[in-house]
Write a protein that holds these residues in place. Structure first.
Motif, PDB file in Angstrom:
ATOM      1  N   MET A  85       0.853  -1.170   0.000  1.00 57.06           N
ATOM      2  CA  MET A  85       0.000   0.000   0.000  1.00 57.06           C
ATOM      3  C   MET A  85       0.898   1.231   0.000  1.00 57.06           C
ATOM      4  SD  MET A  85      -3.099   1.077   2.600  1.00 57.06           S
ATOM      5  CE  MET A  85      -3.093  -0.514   3.293  1.00 57.06           C
ATOM      6  N   ASP A  86       0.548   2.190  -0.849  1.00 59.30           N
ATOM      7  CA  ASP A  86       1.328   3.411  -0.972  1.00 59.30           C
ATOM      8  C   ASP A  86       0.579   4.590  -0.386  1.00 59.30           C
ATOM      9  OD1 ASP A  86       3.461   2.233  -2.364  1.00 59.30           O
ATOM     10  OD2 ASP A  86       2.394   2.414  -4.258  1.00 59.30           O
ATOM     11  N   LEU A  87       1.325   5.567   0.091  1.00 58.41           N
ATOM     12  CA  LEU A  87       0.758   6.828   0.562  1.00 58.41           C
ATOM     13  C   LEU A  87       1.014   7.900  -0.480  1.00 58.41           C
ATOM     14  CD1 LEU A  87       1.833   7.039   4.294  1.00 58.41           C
ATOM     15  CD2 LEU A  87      -0.472   6.779   3.410  1.00 58.41           C
ATOM     16  N   HIS A  88      -0.003   8.715  -0.722  1.00 51.26           N
ATOM     17  CA  HIS A  88       0.115   9.801  -1.690  1.00 51.26           C
ATOM     18  C   HIS A  88      -0.459  11.069  -1.082  1.00 51.26           C
ATOM     19  CE1 HIS A  88       1.217   7.081  -4.942  1.00 51.26           C
ATOM     20  NE2 HIS A  88       0.330   6.255  -4.423  1.00 51.26           N
ATOM     21  N   LEU A  89       0.271  12.162  -1.227  1.00 47.93           N
ATOM     22  CA  LEU A  89      -0.214  13.448  -0.756  1.00 47.93           C
ATOM     23  C   LEU A  89      -1.535  13.763  -1.448  1.00 47.93           C
ATOM     24  CD1 LEU A  89       0.183  16.055   0.860  1.00 47.93           C
ATOM     25  CD2 LEU A  89       1.453  16.949  -1.091  1.00 47.93           C
ATOM     26  N   GLN A  90      -2.536  14.157  -0.668  1.00 45.05           N
ATOM     27  CA  GLN A  90      -3.846  14.502  -1.206  1.00 45.05           C
ATOM     28  C   GLN A  90      -4.127  15.967  -0.869  1.00 45.05           C
ATOM     29  OE1 GLN A  90      -6.298  14.808  -3.281  1.00 45.05           O
ATOM     30  NE2 GLN A  90      -6.544  12.611  -3.171  1.00 45.05           N
ATOM     31  N   PRO A  91      -3.708  16.891  -1.765  1.00 49.83           N
ATOM     32  CA  PRO A  91      -3.932  18.307  -1.477  1.00 49.83           C
ATOM     33  C   PRO A  91      -5.405  18.709  -1.531  1.00 49.83           C
ATOM     34  CG  PRO A  91      -2.881  18.021  -3.616  1.00 49.83           C
ATOM     35  CD  PRO A  91      -2.953  16.674  -2.993  1.00 49.83           C
ATOM     36  N   ASP A  92      -6.226  17.974  -2.279  1.00 46.50           N
ATOM     37  CA  ASP A  92      -7.663  18.234  -2.340  1.00 46.50           C
ATOM     38  C   ASP A  92      -8.331  17.412  -1.247  1.00 46.50           C
ATOM     39  OD1 ASP A  92     -10.360  18.470  -2.841  1.00 46.50           O
ATOM     40  OD2 ASP A  92     -10.221  17.993  -4.979  1.00 46.50           O
ATOM     41  N   TRP A  93      -8.583  18.028  -0.119  1.00 44.53           N
ATOM     42  CA  TRP A  93      -9.103  17.306   1.039  1.00 44.53           C
ATOM     43  C   TRP A  93     -10.485  16.720   0.785  1.00 44.53           C
ATOM     44  CZ3 TRP A  93      -7.553  20.070   6.225  1.00 44.53           C
ATOM     45  CH2 TRP A  93      -6.163  20.071   6.341  1.00 44.53           C
ATOM     46  N   HIS A  94     -11.265  17.309  -0.126  1.00 43.39           N
ATOM     47  CA  HIS A  94     -12.584  16.740  -0.439  1.00 43.39           C
ATOM     48  C   HIS A  94     -12.469  15.334  -1.023  1.00 43.39           C
ATOM     49  CE1 HIS A  94     -14.893  20.260   0.555  1.00 43.39           C
ATOM     50  NE2 HIS A  94     -14.088  21.001  -0.155  1.00 43.39           N
ATOM     51  N   ARG A  95     -11.430  15.081  -1.773  1.00 43.71           N
ATOM     52  CA  ARG A  95     -11.230  13.759  -2.373  1.00 43.71           C
ATOM     53  C   ARG A  95     -10.870  12.708  -1.327  1.00 43.71           C
ATOM     54  NH1 ARG A  95      -7.897  13.317  -7.527  1.00 43.71           N
ATOM     55  NH2 ARG A  95      -9.208  11.492  -7.643  1.00 43.71           N
ATOM     56  N   ALA A  96     -10.456  13.144  -0.146  1.00 41.57           N
ATOM     57  CA  ALA A  96     -10.097  12.219   0.929  1.00 41.57           C
ATOM     58  C   ALA A  96     -11.307  11.821   1.775  1.00 41.57           C
ATOM     59  CB  ALA A  96      -9.032  12.847   1.823  1.00 41.57           C
ATOM     60  N   LEU A  97     -12.445  12.441   1.553  1.00 48.15           N
ATOM     61  CA  LEU A  97     -13.650  12.164   2.340  1.00 48.15           C
ATOM     62  C   LEU A  97     -13.987  10.676   2.284  1.00 48.15           C
ATOM     63  CD1 LEU A  97     -15.842  13.506   4.038  1.00 48.15           C
ATOM     64  CD2 LEU A  97     -17.169  13.788   1.956  1.00 48.15           C
ATOM     65  N   GLY A  98     -14.109  10.068   3.464  1.00 43.93           N
ATOM     66  CA  GLY A  98     -14.425   8.645   3.568  1.00 43.93           C
ATOM     67  C   GLY A  98     -13.228   7.725   3.419  1.00 43.93           C
ATOM     68  N   HIS A 155      -4.171   6.515   1.466  1.00 44.11           N
ATOM     69  CA  HIS A 155      -3.695   5.162   1.198  1.00 44.11           C
ATOM     70  C   HIS A 155      -4.292   4.684  -0.116  1.00 44.11           C
ATOM     71  CE1 HIS A 155      -1.903   4.234   5.163  1.00 44.11           C
ATOM     72  NE2 HIS A 155      -2.788   5.108   5.598  1.00 44.11           N
ATOM     73  N   PHE A 156      -3.454   4.240  -1.023  1.00 44.71           N
ATOM     74  CA  PHE A 156      -3.931   3.679  -2.274  1.00 44.71           C
ATOM     75  C   PHE A 156      -3.389   2.272  -2.416  1.00 44.71           C
ATOM     76  CE2 PHE A 156      -4.126   8.220  -3.180  1.00 44.71           C
ATOM     77  CZ  PHE A 156      -5.394   8.322  -3.678  1.00 44.71           C
ATOM     78  N   LEU A 157      -4.266   1.359  -2.741  1.00 47.22           N
ATOM     79  CA  LEU A 157      -3.839  -0.015  -2.998  1.00 47.22           C
ATOM     80  C   LEU A 157      -3.293  -0.090  -4.413  1.00 47.22           C
ATOM     81  CD1 LEU A 157      -6.869  -1.899  -1.462  1.00 47.22           C
ATOM     82  CD2 LEU A 157      -4.618  -1.586  -0.460  1.00 47.22           C
ATOM     83  N   ILE A 196      -2.283  11.775   8.696  1.00 43.12           N
ATOM     84  CA  ILE A 196      -2.106  13.220   8.811  1.00 43.12           C
ATOM     85  C   ILE A 196      -0.681  13.470   9.275  1.00 43.12           C
ATOM     86  CG2 ILE A 196      -2.902  15.332   9.942  1.00 43.12           C
ATOM     87  CD1 ILE A 196      -5.048  13.969   8.171  1.00 43.12           C
ATOM     88  N   TRP A 197       0.013  14.316   8.548  1.00 43.50           N
ATOM     89  CA  TRP A 197       1.367  14.717   8.912  1.00 43.50           C
ATOM     90  C   TRP A 197       1.344  16.208   9.167  1.00 43.50           C
ATOM     91  CZ3 TRP A 197       6.069  11.719   8.544  1.00 43.50           C
ATOM     92  CH2 TRP A 197       5.808  10.358   8.327  1.00 43.50           C
ATOM     93  N   ARG A 198       2.054  16.629  10.218  1.00 46.11           N
ATOM     94  CA  ARG A 198       2.128  18.051  10.559  1.00 46.11           C
ATOM     95  C   ARG A 198       3.586  18.442  10.669  1.00 46.11           C
ATOM     96  NH1 ARG A 198      -1.151  19.955  15.667  1.00 46.11           N
ATOM     97  NH2 ARG A 198       0.433  18.721  16.710  1.00 46.11           N
ATOM     98  N   ASP A 199       3.959  19.419   9.870  1.00 45.09           N
ATOM     99  CA  ASP A 199       5.340  19.913   9.843  1.00 45.09           C
ATOM    100  C   ASP A 199       6.339  18.780   9.631  1.00 45.09           C
ATOM    101  OD1 ASP A 199       4.456  22.553  10.234  1.00 45.09           O
ATOM    102  OD2 ASP A 199       4.410  22.273  12.403  1.00 45.09           O
ATOM    103  N   GLY A 200       6.001  17.855   8.734  1.00 44.82           N
ATOM    104  CA  GLY A 200       6.916  16.787   8.367  1.00 44.82           C
ATOM    105  C   GLY A 200       6.950  15.601   9.307  1.00 44.82           C
ATOM    106  N   ASN A 217      -3.606   9.005  12.259  1.00 41.83           N
ATOM    107  CA  ASN A 217      -4.227   8.351  11.116  1.00 41.83           C
ATOM    108  C   ASN A 217      -5.689   8.115  11.448  1.00 41.83           C
ATOM    109  OD1 ASN A 217      -4.063   6.220  12.884  1.00 41.83           O
ATOM    110  ND2 ASN A 217      -2.879   4.916  11.560  1.00 41.83           N
ATOM    111  N   GLY A 218      -6.470   7.818  10.423  1.00 44.82           N
ATOM    112  CA  GLY A 218      -7.887   7.567  10.625  1.00 44.82           C
ATOM    113  C   GLY A 218      -8.669   7.791   9.353  1.00 44.82           C
ATOM    114  N   THR A 219      -9.985   7.827   9.506  1.00 40.41           N
ATOM    115  CA  THR A 219     -10.883   7.993   8.376  1.00 40.41           C
ATOM    116  C   THR A 219     -11.441   9.408   8.371  1.00 40.41           C
ATOM    117  OG1 THR A 219     -11.480   5.668   8.521  1.00 40.41           O
ATOM    118  CG2 THR A 219     -12.976   7.081   7.286  1.00 40.41           C
ATOM    119  N   VAL A 220     -11.395  10.045   7.200  1.00 40.73           N
ATOM    120  CA  VAL A 220     -11.911  11.409   7.065  1.00 40.73           C
ATOM    121  C   VAL A 220     -13.438  11.351   7.088  1.00 40.73           C
ATOM    122  CG1 VAL A 220     -12.009  13.473   5.621  1.00 40.73           C
ATOM    123  CG2 VAL A 220      -9.893  12.129   5.744  1.00 40.73           C
TER     124      VAL A 220
END
Length: 76
Positions: free
Chosen positions: A1-14, A65-67, A19-23, A28-31
């Motif tokens: 499973m890969d992690l990808h930055l999601q700048p459009d937070w609406h696309r992360a819904l569900g 997270h993307f499979l 969550i990373w803050r200042d690097g 973690n969890g579900t939006v």
């Protein structure tokens, strides 16, 4: 499973995210919800961890997270 930055937070819904803050890893969890202007999102409660507001202005970034795509199957 890969992690990808999601700048459009609406696309992360569900989606299940990190969550990373200042690097640094923050949570973690579900939006569960996202403000229309994407300034705030809510991570749903899980187990002993309560629901939490995440603020973009505090340097938070969402990584989804993307499979990996399933391998193609050749039917010939």
């Amino acid at each position: 499973m890969d992690l990808h930055l999601q700048p459009d937070w609406h696309r992360a819904l569900g989606q299940r995210v990190e969550i990373w803050r200042d690097g640094e890893f923050f949570r973690n969890g579900t939006v569960e919800a996202v403000m229309p202007d994407q300034s705030i999102l809510w991570i749903s409660a899980e187990g002993a961890t309560s629901r939490q507001m995440i603020f973009r202005k505090e340097g938070c970034q969402v990584f989804a997270h993307f499979l990996p795509a399933p391998e193609s199957v050749n039917f010939y």
